[in-house]
Design a protein around this motif. Structure first.
Motif, PDB file in Angstrom:
ATOM      1  N   GLY A  15       0.785  -1.223   0.000  1.00  0.00           N
ATOM      2  CA  GLY A  15       0.000   0.000   0.000  1.00  0.00           C
ATOM      3  C   GLY A  15       0.821   1.279   0.000  1.00  0.00           C
ATOM      4  N   THR A  16       2.124   1.178   0.204  1.00  0.00           N
ATOM      5  CA  THR A  16       2.960   2.378   0.292  1.00  0.00           C
ATOM      6  C   THR A  16       3.587   2.750  -1.052  1.00  0.00           C
ATOM      7  OG1 THR A  16       5.033   1.217   0.779  1.00  0.00           O
ATOM      8  CG2 THR A  16       3.601   1.751   2.664  1.00  0.00           C
ATOM      9  N   GLY A  17       3.576   1.823  -1.986  1.00  0.00           N
ATOM     10  CA  GLY A  17       4.259   2.066  -3.256  1.00  0.00           C
ATOM     11  C   GLY A  17       5.769   1.954  -3.136  1.00  0.00           C
ATOM     12  N   ARG A  18       6.247   1.493  -1.995  1.00  0.00           N
ATOM     13  CA  ARG A  18       7.693   1.339  -1.746  1.00  0.00           C
ATOM     14  C   ARG A  18       8.041  -0.141  -1.741  1.00  0.00           C
ATOM     15  NH1 ARG A  18       9.629   6.655  -1.822  1.00  0.00           N
ATOM     16  NH2 ARG A  18       8.125   7.943  -0.731  1.00  0.00           N
ATOM     17  N   LYS A  19       9.293  -0.438  -2.004  1.00  0.00           N
ATOM     18  CA  LYS A  19       9.746  -1.822  -2.041  1.00  0.00           C
ATOM     19  C   LYS A  19      10.964  -1.989  -1.141  1.00  0.00           C
ATOM     20  CE  LYS A  19      11.514  -5.330  -5.107  1.00  0.00           C
ATOM     21  NZ  LYS A  19      12.388  -5.504  -6.249  1.00  0.00           N
ATOM     22  N   LEU A  20      10.977  -3.077  -0.407  1.00  0.00           N
ATOM     23  CA  LEU A  20      12.136  -3.430   0.410  1.00  0.00           C
ATOM     24  C   LEU A  20      12.947  -4.482  -0.333  1.00  0.00           C
ATOM     25  CD1 LEU A  20      10.353  -3.729   3.871  1.00  0.00           C
ATOM     26  CD2 LEU A  20      11.886  -1.905   3.147  1.00  0.00           C
ATOM     27  N   THR A  21      14.262  -4.327  -0.298  1.00  0.00           N
ATOM     28  CA  THR A  21      15.170  -5.256  -0.962  1.00  0.00           C
ATOM     29  C   THR A  21      15.899  -6.060   0.100  1.00  0.00           C
ATOM     30  OG1 THR A  21      15.470  -3.714  -2.798  1.00  0.00           O
ATOM     31  CG2 THR A  21      17.144  -5.415  -2.529  1.00  0.00           C
ATOM     32  N   SER A  22      15.948  -7.371  -0.097  1.00  0.00           N
ATOM     33  CA  SER A  22      16.638  -8.220   0.880  1.00  0.00           C
ATOM     34  C   SER A  22      18.142  -8.211   0.633  1.00  0.00           C
ATOM     35  CB  SER A  22      16.092  -9.643   0.842  1.00  0.00           C
ATOM     36  OG  SER A  22      16.130 -10.147  -0.458  1.00  0.00           O
ATOM     37  N   GLN A  23      18.879  -8.321   1.735  1.00  0.00           N
ATOM     38  CA  GLN A  23      20.345  -8.416   1.734  1.00  0.00           C
ATOM     39  C   GLN A  23      21.042  -7.202   1.117  1.00  0.00           C
ATOM     40  OE1 GLN A  23      21.871 -10.919   3.509  1.00  0.00           O
ATOM     41  NE2 GLN A  23      19.735 -11.194   4.089  1.00  0.00           N
ATOM     42  N   MET A  24      20.426  -6.039   1.235  1.00  0.00           N
ATOM     43  CA  MET A  24      21.034  -4.802   0.734  1.00  0.00           C
ATOM     44  C   MET A  24      22.282  -4.494   1.562  1.00  0.00           C
ATOM     45  SD  MET A  24      19.274  -1.070   0.357  1.00  0.00           S
ATOM     46  CE  MET A  24      18.270  -1.594  -1.011  1.00  0.00           C
ATOM     47  N   VAL A  25      23.339  -4.066   0.866  1.00  0.00           N
ATOM     48  CA  VAL A  25      24.596  -3.761   1.533  1.00  0.00           C
ATOM     49  C   VAL A  25      24.795  -2.246   1.543  1.00  0.00           C
ATOM     50  CG1 VAL A  25      27.106  -4.065   1.450  1.00  0.00           C
ATOM     51  CG2 VAL A  25      25.591  -5.960   0.818  1.00  0.00           C
ATOM     52  N   VAL A  26      25.083  -1.707   2.734  1.00  0.00           N
ATOM     53  CA  VAL A  26      25.359  -0.280   2.886  1.00  0.00           C
ATOM     54  C   VAL A  26      26.851  -0.135   3.166  1.00  0.00           C
ATOM     55  CG1 VAL A  26      24.859   1.829   4.177  1.00  0.00           C
ATOM     56  CG2 VAL A  26      23.045   0.134   3.814  1.00  0.00           C
ATOM     57  N   VAL A 108       4.467  -0.309  13.280  1.00  0.00           N
ATOM     58  CA  VAL A 108       5.878   0.076  13.360  1.00  0.00           C
ATOM     59  C   VAL A 108       6.438   0.360  11.966  1.00  0.00           C
ATOM     60  CG1 VAL A 108       8.194  -0.813  13.897  1.00  0.00           C
ATOM     61  CG2 VAL A 108       6.338  -1.076  15.551  1.00  0.00           C
ATOM     62  N   LEU A 109       6.130  -0.498  11.015  1.00  0.00           N
ATOM     63  CA  LEU A 109       6.666  -0.340   9.666  1.00  0.00           C
ATOM     64  C   LEU A 109       6.076   0.884   8.963  1.00  0.00           C
ATOM     65  CD1 LEU A 109       8.457  -1.288   7.395  1.00  0.00           C
ATOM     66  CD2 LEU A 109       6.721  -2.989   6.802  1.00  0.00           C
ATOM     67  N   LEU A 110       4.764   1.065   9.038  1.00  0.00           N
ATOM     68  CA  LEU A 110       4.146   2.221   8.377  1.00  0.00           C
ATOM     69  C   LEU A 110       4.567   3.533   9.033  1.00  0.00           C
ATOM     70  CD1 LEU A 110       0.599   0.810   7.561  1.00  0.00           C
ATOM     71  CD2 LEU A 110       2.581   1.048   6.042  1.00  0.00           C
ATOM     72  N   ALA A 112       7.470   4.012  10.386  1.00  0.00           N
ATOM     73  CA  ALA A 112       8.850   4.208   9.923  1.00  0.00           C
ATOM     74  C   ALA A 112       8.860   4.763   8.496  1.00  0.00           C
ATOM     75  CB  ALA A 112       9.624   2.888   9.993  1.00  0.00           C
ATOM     76  N   VAL A 113       7.995   4.253   7.646  1.00  0.00           N
ATOM     77  CA  VAL A 113       7.908   4.753   6.266  1.00  0.00           C
ATOM     78  C   VAL A 113       7.523   6.227   6.290  1.00  0.00           C
ATOM     79  CG1 VAL A 113       6.575   4.629   4.109  1.00  0.00           C
ATOM     80  CG2 VAL A 113       7.448   2.522   5.180  1.00  0.00           C
ATOM     81  N   ARG A 114       6.518   6.590   7.079  1.00  0.00           N
ATOM     82  CA  ARG A 114       6.085   7.994   7.159  1.00  0.00           C
ATOM     83  C   ARG A 114       7.202   8.895   7.688  1.00  0.00           C
ATOM     84  NH1 ARG A 114       1.096   5.467   8.100  1.00  0.00           N
ATOM     85  NH2 ARG A 114       1.375   5.363  10.344  1.00  0.00           N
ATOM     86  N   LEU A 115       7.922   8.426   8.701  1.00  0.00           N
ATOM     87  CA  LEU A 115       9.045   9.191   9.240  1.00  0.00           C
ATOM     88  C   LEU A 115      10.091   9.441   8.154  1.00  0.00           C
ATOM     89  CD1 LEU A 115      10.764  10.379  11.613  1.00  0.00           C
ATOM     90  CD2 LEU A 115      11.729   8.081  11.805  1.00  0.00           C
TER      91      LEU A 115
END
Length: 124
Positions: A15-26, A108-110, A112-115
């Motif tokens: 519902g947010t139009g955002r996508k989470l990617t697994s194992q992303m490296v920073v 918690v997740l929504l 965090a997205v809004r923040l």
């Protein structure tokens, strides 16, 4: 549990139009790479390999199982959180309690997205 978190958050994020990617490296230089999906090529020291991450929002989700209760692991997690925060990432640490209560995880997740969206808007 990370797989369960991935599946649960995928539904919430639709519902947010955002996508989470697994194992992303920073990386320490602020760059991001995705060795699983072959995107990006960070050239500096790895700060963290995120269980789930959204580069656009600079939102990180890390699952903390019982192994994260050991002092040495908690200390390492704390160092990683601080370093990610200094790179402007917002880190959410997810536990089994979140996965046992879908409504709590969703809130918690929504939140965090809004923040993260507010932080981006403030930067202009």
């Amino acid at each position: 549990m990370e797989t369960l978190m991935r599946l649960m958050t995928r539904r919430i994020m639709r519902g947010t139009g955002r996508k989470l990617t697994s194992q992303m490296v920073v990386h320490a230089d602020g760059s991001v790479s995705d060795p699983v999906h072959g995107r990006g090529a960070g050239n500096s020291r790895i700060v963290a390999r995120l269980d789930l991450g959204c580069e656009e929002l600079k939102l990180a989700l890390q699952y903390d199982g019982s192994g994260h209760l050991h002092r040495s692991v908690r200390d390492k997690d704390s160092r990683i959180n601080a370093e990610l925060a200094n790179l402007d990432w917002h880190v959410v640490r997810v536990t089994k309690g979140h996965l046992d209560d879908v409504k709590t995880l969703e809130k918690v997740l929504l939140d965090a997205v809004r923040l993260c969206e507010r932080r981006i808007a403030q930067r202009g």
